[in-house]
Write a protein that holds these residues in place. Structure first.
Motif, PDB file in Angstrom:
ATOM      1  N   ASP A  26     -23.892 -30.875 -10.502  1.00 23.47           N
ATOM      2  CA  ASP A  26     -23.169 -31.276  -9.289  1.00 23.47           C
ATOM      3  C   ASP A  26     -24.082 -32.027  -8.333  1.00 23.47           C
ATOM      4  O   ASP A  26     -23.676 -33.021  -7.715  1.00 23.47           O
ATOM      5  N   GLU A  27     -25.312 -31.566  -8.191  1.00 24.20           N
ATOM      6  CA  GLU A  27     -26.273 -32.242  -7.307  1.00 24.20           C
ATOM      7  C   GLU A  27     -26.566 -33.653  -7.826  1.00 24.20           C
ATOM      8  O   GLU A  27     -26.618 -34.610  -7.048  1.00 24.20           O
ATOM      9  N   LEU A  28     -26.723 -33.801  -9.123  1.00 22.38           N
ATOM     10  CA  LEU A  28     -26.926 -35.123  -9.725  1.00 22.38           C
ATOM     11  C   LEU A  28     -25.704 -36.006  -9.483  1.00 22.38           C
ATOM     12  O   LEU A  28     -25.835 -37.187  -9.145  1.00 22.38           O
ATOM     13  N   SER A  29     -24.521 -35.436  -9.622  1.00 25.07           N
ATOM     14  CA  SER A  29     -23.285 -36.192  -9.410  1.00 25.07           C
ATOM     15  C   SER A  29     -23.176 -36.723  -7.986  1.00 25.07           C
ATOM     16  O   SER A  29     -22.703 -37.839  -7.768  1.00 25.07           O
ATOM     17  N   VAL A  30     -23.608 -35.932  -7.017  1.00 23.21           N
ATOM     18  CA  VAL A  30     -23.586 -36.371  -5.615  1.00 23.21           C
ATOM     19  C   VAL A  30     -24.450 -37.622  -5.453  1.00 23.21           C
ATOM     20  O   VAL A  30     -24.046 -38.605  -4.815  1.00 23.21           O
ATOM     21  N   LEU A  31     -25.641 -37.618  -6.055  1.00 28.94           N
ATOM     22  CA  LEU A  31     -26.531 -38.785  -5.961  1.00 28.94           C
ATOM     23  C   LEU A  31     -25.910 -40.017  -6.639  1.00 28.94           C
ATOM     24  O   LEU A  31     -25.972 -41.125  -6.114  1.00 28.94           O
ATOM     25  N   LEU A  32     -25.323 -39.800  -7.811  1.00 21.88           N
ATOM     26  CA  LEU A  32     -24.704 -40.917  -8.529  1.00 21.88           C
ATOM     27  C   LEU A  32     -23.500 -41.465  -7.771  1.00 21.88           C
ATOM     28  O   LEU A  32     -23.337 -42.684  -7.655  1.00 21.88           O
ATOM     29  N   ASN A  33     -22.680 -40.579  -7.235  1.00 24.69           N
ATOM     30  CA  ASN A  33     -21.515 -41.028  -6.464  1.00 24.69           C
ATOM     31  C   ASN A  33     -21.924 -41.787  -5.209  1.00 24.69           C
ATOM     32  O   ASN A  33     -21.287 -42.774  -4.838  1.00 24.69           O
ATOM     33  N   ALA A  34     -22.992 -41.345  -4.563  1.00 26.34           N
ATOM     34  CA  ALA A  34     -23.473 -42.045  -3.370  1.00 26.34           C
ATOM     35  C   ALA A  34     -23.934 -43.456  -3.736  1.00 26.34           C
ATOM     36  O   ALA A  34     -23.640 -44.423  -3.020  1.00 26.34           O
ATOM     37  N   ALA A  35     -24.634 -43.590  -4.853  1.00 26.27           N
ATOM     38  CA  ALA A  35     -25.097 -44.914  -5.292  1.00 26.27           C
ATOM     39  C   ALA A  35     -23.913 -45.801  -5.667  1.00 26.27           C
ATOM     40  O   ALA A  35     -23.898 -46.997  -5.351  1.00 26.27           O
ATOM     41  N   LEU A  36     -22.914 -45.233  -6.315  1.00 22.77           N
ATOM     42  CA  LEU A  36     -21.721 -46.007  -6.679  1.00 22.77           C
ATOM     43  C   LEU A  36     -20.993 -46.496  -5.430  1.00 22.77           C
ATOM     44  O   LEU A  36     -20.548 -47.648  -5.380  1.00 22.77           O
ATOM     45  N   ALA A  37     -20.870 -45.633  -4.436  1.00 19.77           N
ATOM     46  CA  ALA A  37     -20.196 -46.016  -3.194  1.00 19.77           C
ATOM     47  C   ALA A  37     -20.987 -47.090  -2.452  1.00 19.77           C
ATOM     48  O   ALA A  37     -20.410 -48.049  -1.936  1.00 19.77           O
TER      49      ALA A  37
END
Length: 142
Positions: A106-117
């Motif tokens: 989940d923590e990794l997903s937050v970083l990836l989603n932030a970069a995508l946004a």
């Protein structure tokens, strides 16, 4: 590429990935040095089916079938191919070794989603891949 993933039981620091395209793409980008696979064990699973009619809702557990798994595997193959990867071999559970300093997927997903946004990358796998490649490469070298 997929056959290069270790077939040894995953050790500490590895997380079992759910079976969906996003997580499969993260693993493909991370590559064999950061993942592992193990043969799926035949486990009888049930899934809840919710039916709502005329204001009445019922939940019934039904068996999860080989056909259900085929549908999931077909979707994963399409998703990976759309991102430029080959389909995964079937019949495995897949694991990711988390980067140093990351304590959960989940923590990794937050970083990836932030970069995508931040990059307004959209949702197509081919547009996600280069963003994932940049973020994941940085995380595994830090």
């Amino acid at each position: 590429m997929w056959n290069e993933f270790s077939a040894k039981p995953p050790q500490a620091g590895f997380v079992l990935l759910p079976e969906n395209g996003w997580e499969a793409l993260v693993l493909a980008v991370a590559g064999p040095g950061h993942g592992a696979r193990s043969s799926k064990h035949s486990v009888q699973k049930e899934i809840p089916v919710v039916t709502t009619t005329a204001g009445s809702t019922t939940v019934k557990n039904v068996p999860f079938t080989d056909q259900d798994q085929e549908i999931i595997d077909d979707f994963l193959d399409e998703y990976l191919v759309a991102a430029g990867f080959e389909p995964r071999p079937r019949g495995y559970d897949w694991y990711l070794r988390l980067p140093n300093g990351i304590t959960s997927f989940d923590e990794l997903s937050v970083l990836l989603n932030a970069a995508l946004a931040e990059e307004d990358a959209g949702g197509h796998p081919a547009k996600l891949r280069p963003v994932f490649e940049r973020v994941i490469a940085k995380l595994y070298t830090d």
